[in-house]
Motif scaffolding. Structure first.
Motif, PDB file in Angstrom:
ATOM      1  N   TYR A 163       2.738   4.060   3.235  1.00  0.00           N
ATOM      2  CA  TYR A 163       3.850   3.897   3.189  1.00  0.00           C
ATOM      3  C   TYR A 163       3.617   5.922   3.165  1.00  0.00           C
ATOM      4  O   TYR A 163       5.268   5.890   3.535  1.00  0.00           O
ATOM      5  CB  TYR A 163       4.277   2.935   1.736  1.00  0.00           C
ATOM      6  N   LEU A 164       4.140   6.336   2.607  1.00  0.00           N
ATOM      7  CA  LEU A 164       4.087   7.354   2.293  1.00  0.00           C
ATOM      8  C   LEU A 164       3.378   8.253   3.204  1.00  0.00           C
ATOM      9  O   LEU A 164       3.260   9.043   2.963  1.00  0.00           O
ATOM     10  CB  LEU A 164       3.957   8.104   0.926  1.00  0.00           C
ATOM     11  N   ASP A 170       0.824  -1.816   0.202  1.00  0.00           N
ATOM     12  CA  ASP A 170       0.353  -0.143  -0.549  1.00  0.00           C
ATOM     13  C   ASP A 170       0.583   1.205   0.138  1.00  0.00           C
ATOM     14  O   ASP A 170       1.254   1.212   0.969  1.00  0.00           O
ATOM     15  CB  ASP A 170      -0.410   0.456   1.532  1.00  0.00           C
ATOM     16  N   SER A 171       1.260   1.868  -1.384  1.00  0.00           N
ATOM     17  CA  SER A 171       2.170   3.444  -1.117  1.00  0.00           C
ATOM     18  C   SER A 171       1.609   4.098  -0.464  1.00  0.00           C
ATOM     19  O   SER A 171       2.387   4.862   0.072  1.00  0.00           O
ATOM     20  CB  SER A 171       1.945   3.896  -2.856  1.00  0.00           C
ATOM     21  N   THR A 172      -0.059   4.414  -0.048  1.00  0.00           N
ATOM     22  CA  THR A 172      -0.512   5.624   0.488  1.00  0.00           C
ATOM     23  C   THR A 172       0.012   5.516   2.265  1.00  0.00           C
ATOM     24  O   THR A 172       0.506   6.325   2.977  1.00  0.00           O
ATOM     25  CB  THR A 172      -2.005   5.155   0.777  1.00  0.00           C
ATOM     26  N   ASP A 197       8.515   0.661  -7.716  1.00  0.00           N
ATOM     27  CA  ASP A 197       7.144   1.903  -7.837  1.00  0.00           C
ATOM     28  C   ASP A 197       7.407   3.258  -7.798  1.00  0.00           C
ATOM     29  O   ASP A 197       7.796   4.148  -9.115  1.00  0.00           O
ATOM     30  CB  ASP A 197       6.543   1.323  -8.059  1.00  0.00           C
ATOM     31  N   GLN A 198       7.550   3.734  -6.536  1.00  0.00           N
ATOM     32  CA  GLN A 198       7.369   4.721  -6.210  1.00  0.00           C
ATOM     33  C   GLN A 198       8.692   5.372  -6.879  1.00  0.00           C
ATOM     34  O   GLN A 198       8.878   6.720  -6.877  1.00  0.00           O
ATOM     35  CB  GLN A 198       6.920   4.731  -5.129  1.00  0.00           C
ATOM     36  N   TYR A 252      12.940   0.880   3.397  1.00  0.00           N
ATOM     37  CA  TYR A 252      11.691   0.781   4.258  1.00  0.00           C
ATOM     38  C   TYR A 252      12.694  -0.586   5.642  1.00  0.00           C
ATOM     39  O   TYR A 252      13.939  -1.040   4.901  1.00  0.00           O
ATOM     40  CB  TYR A 252      10.697   0.072   3.807  1.00  0.00           C
ATOM     41  N   MET A 291       5.987  -2.020  -4.980  1.00  0.00           N
ATOM     42  CA  MET A 291       5.649  -1.060  -4.319  1.00  0.00           C
ATOM     43  C   MET A 291       7.067   0.287  -3.987  1.00  0.00           C
ATOM     44  O   MET A 291       6.632   0.889  -4.557  1.00  0.00           O
ATOM     45  CB  MET A 291       4.676  -1.220  -3.270  1.00  0.00           C
ATOM     46  N   VAL A 292       7.779  -0.211  -4.182  1.00  0.00           N
ATOM     47  CA  VAL A 292       8.728   0.674  -3.156  1.00  0.00           C
ATOM     48  C   VAL A 292       9.574   1.691  -5.050  1.00  0.00           C
ATOM     49  O   VAL A 292       9.487   2.418  -4.732  1.00  0.00           O
ATOM     50  CB  VAL A 292       9.743   0.011  -1.680  1.00  0.00           C
ATOM     51  N   ASP A 299       6.657  -5.251  -0.650  1.00  0.00           N
ATOM     52  CA  ASP A 299       6.379  -4.112  -0.283  1.00  0.00           C
ATOM     53  C   ASP A 299       7.161  -3.569  -1.275  1.00  0.00           C
ATOM     54  O   ASP A 299       7.796  -1.973  -2.189  1.00  0.00           O
ATOM     55  CB  ASP A 299       6.757  -4.347   0.730  1.00  0.00           C
ATOM     56  N   TYR A 314       5.941  10.712   4.192  1.00  0.00           N
ATOM     57  CA  TYR A 314       6.740  11.387   3.379  1.00  0.00           C
ATOM     58  C   TYR A 314       6.927  12.980   3.279  1.00  0.00           C
ATOM     59  O   TYR A 314       6.324  13.205   3.404  1.00  0.00           O
ATOM     60  CB  TYR A 314       6.182  11.003   1.969  1.00  0.00           C
TER      61      TYR A 314
END
Length: 283
Positions: free
Chosen positions: A21-22, A17-19, A64-65, A36, A61-62, A58, A25
């Motif tokens: 994770y960030l 879940d990028s939301t 990709d971000q 992470y 996802m990281v 995870d 930020y």
């Protein structure tokens, strides 16, 4: 300091879940590395496959971000802890192939990973024993040596790591922001101290005569360089014909480099809006 790379490294698990994770930020202008922290602490399983699958999810996802933001991606902290930590005796640990299995999973699924970092072997004894990598004579020694010599191990060696898929870090172009007054402040004095902070640019590259703060009512406040990237000036409300009448006033910084470029704002346009409030003590 501008000779360091800053890593954003919250503790997991994020379940991709990028939301989540960030959530903390600070912004692209402050970060060079996205990563992470995650530790395997469940000793009920004979291997670490379930934990590794979570890490891979995870890390994808990281990655990709990081790709979207022009950042380096890394597993910034990992290891075994709690019930899963390496035993002081060096024997009886489950999954002695922990490191090679994790490295292979990342190399296959997240090849853009630039590095992975674990803690040191602090030693100690009893409940205070701490070791995060196998040591000579321990059950995991052979696998860890193979891991260290592997061409897939993601360790800090140009011979062992393929950096071709790692996205380039975003360039720092410099920024300027108002630090005094802060957004939402109540101004009760007719002489307002204005301070602007510049970052990500060398002193020698600044055009010291260019620094001003503009108001949304057409005034320009000349700023003077003080030190450590700070410029200071005084906005005289009386001289500017601005009254303390419960209205709002917006201030915007403008600082240029010697090549004529205007420093971008750290956030938005760098403006702050204050409320002009009559000083009751003067009545």
């Amino acid at each position: 300091m501008h000779n360091l790379l800053y890593a954003y490294s919250p503790g997991g698990v994020f379940n991709g879940d990028s939301t989540d994770y960030l959530a903390t930020y600070p912004g692209d202008q402050w970060v060079d590395v996205l990563g992470y922290d995650e530790y395997d602490s469940d000793d009920s399983a004979d291997d670490s496959s379930a934990w590794i699958n979570t890490v891979v999810k995870d890390m994808k996802m990281v990655s990709d971000q990081a790709s979207q933001r022009g950042k380096i991606v890394a597993l910034t902290e990992f290891g075994r802890s709690g019930e899963r930590k390496f035993k002081e005796s060096g024997t009886g640990d489950k999954d002695t192939k922990f490191f090679s299995e994790l490295a292979e999973a990342l190399a296959e699924n997240v090849p853009s990973t630039a590095y992975m970092m674990t803690w040191a072997n602090f030693g100690g004894g009893g409940d205070n024993f701490q070791a995060y990598t196998p040591w000579k004579g321990s059950d995991g020694e052979a696998d860890f040596k193979a891991f260290a010599d592997s061409n897939k191990n993601l360790m800090a060696s140009k011979d062992n790591v393929d950096y071709s898929n790692a996205p380039a870090a975003a360039m720092q172009n410099g920024s300027a922001r108002i630090v005094t007054p802060v957004d939402g402040n109540r101004v009760t004095d007719t002489k307002v101290v204005v301070r602007v902070k510049t970052e990500g640019v060398k002193y020698s590259d600044l055009d010291l005569n260019s620094a001003i703060v503009t108001t949304d009512r057409g005034q320009n406040v000349k700023l003077k360089y003080s030190c450590n990237g700070y410029f200071t000036g005084i906005l005289d409300l009386n001289a500017a014909g601005i009254n303390l009448d419960q209205s709002k006033l917006t201030l915007t910084p403008q600082v240029k480099t010697k090549d004529g470029k205007t420093l971008a704002a750290a956030d938005g346009n760098g403006s702050v809006t204050v409320k002009l409030v009559p000083n009751q003590s003067r009545r």
